[in-house]
Scaffold this motif. Structure first.
Motif, PDB file in Angstrom:
ATOM      1  N   UNK A 242     -15.617 -37.404 -35.399  1.00 47.25           N
ATOM      2  CA  UNK A 242     -16.605 -37.170 -34.353  1.00 47.25           C
ATOM      3  C   UNK A 242     -17.694 -36.207 -34.831  1.00 47.25           C
ATOM      4  N   UNK A 243     -17.282 -35.121 -35.472  1.00 51.00           N
ATOM      5  CA  UNK A 243     -18.226 -34.085 -35.894  1.00 51.00           C
ATOM      6  C   UNK A 243     -19.160 -34.574 -36.994  1.00 51.00           C
ATOM      7  N   UNK A 244     -18.728 -35.534 -37.778  1.00 48.08           N
ATOM      8  CA  UNK A 244     -19.543 -36.004 -38.890  1.00 48.08           C
ATOM      9  C   UNK A 244     -20.418 -37.206 -38.538  1.00 48.08           C
ATOM     10  N   UNK A 245     -20.351 -37.651 -37.292  1.00 51.19           N
ATOM     11  CA  UNK A 245     -21.222 -38.747 -36.878  1.00 51.19           C
ATOM     12  C   UNK A 245     -22.668 -38.285 -36.940  1.00 51.19           C
ATOM     13  N   UNK A 246     -23.558 -39.212 -37.147  1.00 54.94           N
ATOM     14  CA  UNK A 246     -24.981 -38.887 -37.283  1.00 54.94           C
ATOM     15  C   UNK A 246     -25.551 -38.183 -36.072  1.00 54.94           C
ATOM     16  N   UNK A 247     -25.208 -38.618 -34.874  1.00 54.63           N
ATOM     17  CA  UNK A 247     -25.798 -38.029 -33.673  1.00 54.63           C
ATOM     18  C   UNK A 247     -25.390 -36.572 -33.500  1.00 54.63           C
ATOM     19  N   UNK A 248     -24.127 -36.254 -33.815  1.00 55.55           N
ATOM     20  CA  UNK A 248     -23.660 -34.879 -33.655  1.00 55.55           C
ATOM     21  C   UNK A 248     -24.355 -33.974 -34.664  1.00 55.55           C
ATOM     22  N   UNK A 249     -24.495 -34.450 -35.880  1.00 47.96           N
ATOM     23  CA  UNK A 249     -25.167 -33.648 -36.904  1.00 47.96           C
ATOM     24  C   UNK A 249     -26.643 -33.449 -36.543  1.00 47.96           C
TER      25      UNK A 249
ATOM     26  N   UNK B 140     -28.490 -29.786 -35.927  1.00 48.07           N
ATOM     27  CA  UNK B 140     -29.731 -29.379 -36.590  1.00 48.07           C
ATOM     28  C   UNK B 140     -30.794 -29.066 -35.539  1.00 48.07           C
ATOM     29  N   UNK B 141     -30.876 -29.871 -34.500  1.00 47.68           N
ATOM     30  CA  UNK B 141     -31.851 -29.637 -33.436  1.00 47.68           C
ATOM     31  C   UNK B 141     -31.619 -28.320 -32.720  1.00 47.68           C
ATOM     32  N   UNK B 142     -30.359 -27.974 -32.471  1.00 48.06           N
ATOM     33  CA  UNK B 142     -30.050 -26.711 -31.795  1.00 48.06           C
ATOM     34  C   UNK B 142     -30.436 -25.528 -32.676  1.00 48.06           C
ATOM     35  N   UNK B 143     -30.129 -25.625 -33.962  1.00 45.27           N
ATOM     36  CA  UNK B 143     -30.460 -24.527 -34.882  1.00 45.27           C
ATOM     37  C   UNK B 143     -31.973 -24.341 -34.977  1.00 45.27           C
ATOM     38  N   UNK B 144     -32.694 -25.431 -35.128  1.00 42.76           N
ATOM     39  CA  UNK B 144     -34.155 -25.343 -35.206  1.00 42.76           C
ATOM     40  C   UNK B 144     -34.720 -24.845 -33.879  1.00 42.76           C
ATOM     41  N   UNK B 145     -34.150 -25.321 -32.763  1.00 45.45           N
ATOM     42  CA  UNK B 145     -34.603 -24.871 -31.452  1.00 45.45           C
ATOM     43  C   UNK B 145     -34.400 -23.378 -31.258  1.00 45.45           C
TER      44      UNK B 145
END
Length: 164
Positions: A11-18, A22-27
């Motif tokens: 689950x964690x390695x799926x594209x959407x989760x990754x 990345x979006x949360x970190x950049x946000x």
């Protein structure tokens, strides 16, 4: 437990989760820029009207200090972040649509027999089910003909029938 960990890893390695991570970190990083913009540039400019720093505006009610200036700063932060996210999504959608070609509707390969309504190849001259001639479908030809043409066709049919 091992199965659970493997499922979590998958689950964690799926594209959407990754992508979300990345979006949360950049946000979060961008939020500090927006906060600085609001507190260090926008609030002082707006504070010129109140002759003080905008974030220090307070209201004393029954000994309680309400920091409405900080609240307004947070609202301005939210509006800026919402606008930036909107513009980013608009740009991403535009980029995504640039690479896509418009889908051309598929050319039909079959048609319906006007007599028995079975599916037949588009180029068929006769229906394989009812063996009717498909040179000129009845439905289309009847709609296109005027009443005078229909009368002429009836007369032709009657004369053919008389000859047999």
């Amino acid at each position: 437990m091992k199965k659970f960990l493997n499922e979590f890893k998958e689950f964690a390695m799926k594209g959407n989760v990754m992508d979300l991570a990345v979006g949360v970190i950049i946000g979060a990083a961008f939020q500090s820029i927006v906060t600085s913009l609001t507190e260090d540039i926008i609030s002082p400019i707006i504070g010129l009207v109140a002759n003080m720093n905008f974030s220090y505006l307070t209201l004393e009610i029954f000994g309680i200090s309400l920091k409405y200036g900080s609240f307004l700063t947070a609202v301005i932060n939210f509006i800026i972040m919402a606008f930036v996210v909107f513009m980013m999504m608009k740009g991403l959608n535009k980029l995504a649509s640039l690479g896509k070609k418009e889908e051309v509707p598929a050319v039909p390969t079959t048609k319906k027999c006007p007599y028995c309504l079975s599916e037949i190849p588009i180029g068929a001259k006769r229906c394989p089910c009812c063996t009717s001639s498909l040179e000129e479908p009845i439905k289309e030809s009847m709609e296109a003909k005027t009443e005078m043409q229909i009368e002429e066709d009836k007369e032709k049919l009657e004369s053919i029938e008389r000859n047999f």
